[in-house]
Design a protein around this motif. Structure first.
Motif, PDB file in Angstrom:
ATOM      1  N   ILE A 256     164.945  96.734  64.979  1.00  0.00           N
ATOM      2  CA  ILE A 256     163.770  96.427  64.036  1.00  0.00           C
ATOM      3  C   ILE A 256     163.316  97.851  63.826  1.00  0.00           C
ATOM      4  CG2 ILE A 256     161.895  95.183  63.374  1.00  0.00           C
ATOM      5  CD1 ILE A 256     163.036  92.990  65.665  1.00  0.00           C
TER       6      ILE A 256
ATOM      7  N   SER B 253     170.622  95.703  64.974  1.00  0.00           N
ATOM      8  CA  SER B 253     169.951  94.919  65.558  1.00  0.00           C
ATOM      9  C   SER B 253     168.661  95.557  65.953  1.00  0.00           C
ATOM     10  CB  SER B 253     170.370  94.021  67.129  1.00  0.00           C
ATOM     11  OG  SER B 253     170.886  95.137  67.877  1.00  0.00           O
TER      12      SER B 253
ATOM     13  N   ALA C   8     166.205  93.349  68.532  1.00  0.00           N
ATOM     14  CA  ALA C   8     166.065  92.088  67.637  1.00  0.00           C
ATOM     15  C   ALA C   8     165.237  91.007  68.787  1.00  0.00           C
ATOM     16  CB  ALA C   8     167.295  91.660  67.288  1.00  0.00           C
TER      17      ALA C   8
END
Length: 190
Positions: A154, A152, A138
């Motif tokens: 991506i 978290s 993140a």
């Protein structure tokens, strides 16, 4: 700002990591890309078939934004259409920021977004170290594990969709976005 468009299309009849670029692809409602190994009403991805072959196929069409290839190039990875297994390469469209259920009109054919592609070790087998280009924490730092701090992480390896309306998709066709009603649910891995 340029209008969203289709940059390239690809398909492959066999279960290989990369797909073969084509002049056009034909989408079939409820099935996927005609002549592609991942077409079908039930899940076709081999790892998912092993877990449960009766799951609905939410991964009929794989779309990736061309801007990811620019990011990869900046880190020393040269990628071309179909290399990451995508059926449709797009430009000027924030695919990852769209909510689940978004409709994309690809110049006639329409797909509905079902979720994110979950990058796996096959990406590093294709090009060692490439997984860190398509995964980040993140805070933006690269990671090579899609499972690490799962919520978290991506995922940048594109989105998956199902075909709502069939037809031919060609490079250069415009893309029209129709968002679902309401606040929208963020895309999650499918």
């Amino acid at each position: 700002m340029p209008a969203p468009r289709v940059v390239a299309v690809s398909r492959d009849e066999t279960h290989r990591f990369s797909k073969v670029p084509a002049e056009s692809i034909t989408l079939v409602a409820g099935l996927g890309v005609l002549g592609d190994a991942h077409a079908g009403t039930l899940v076709q991805h081999r790892s998912r078939v092993r877990r449960d072959p009766n799951q609905p196929n939410l991964r009929q069409v794989h779309l990736i934004h061309a801007e990811l290839f620019d990011d990869a190039r900046a880190l020393g990875y040269e990628l071309g259409p179909g290399d990451l297994g995508e059926n449709v390469l797009t430009a000027d469209l924030d695919l990852l920021g769209l909510p689940t259920g978004t409709l994309l009109d690809l110049g006639g054919p329409v797909v509905r977004l079902t979720g994110l592609r979950n990058p796996c070790v096959q990406i590093d087998r294709f090009r060692p170290g490439l997984l860190k280009v398509v995964l980040a924490r993140a805070d933006g730092t690269p990671t090579a594990s899609p499972r690490a701090e799962s919520a978290s992480v991506i995922r940048k390896a594109g989105v998956m969709a199902v075909v709502e309306r069939g037809g031919d998709v060609l490079p250069g066709q415009p893309i029209t976005v129709t968002l679902p009603e309401g606040p929208g649910t963020p895309l999650t891995p499918v």
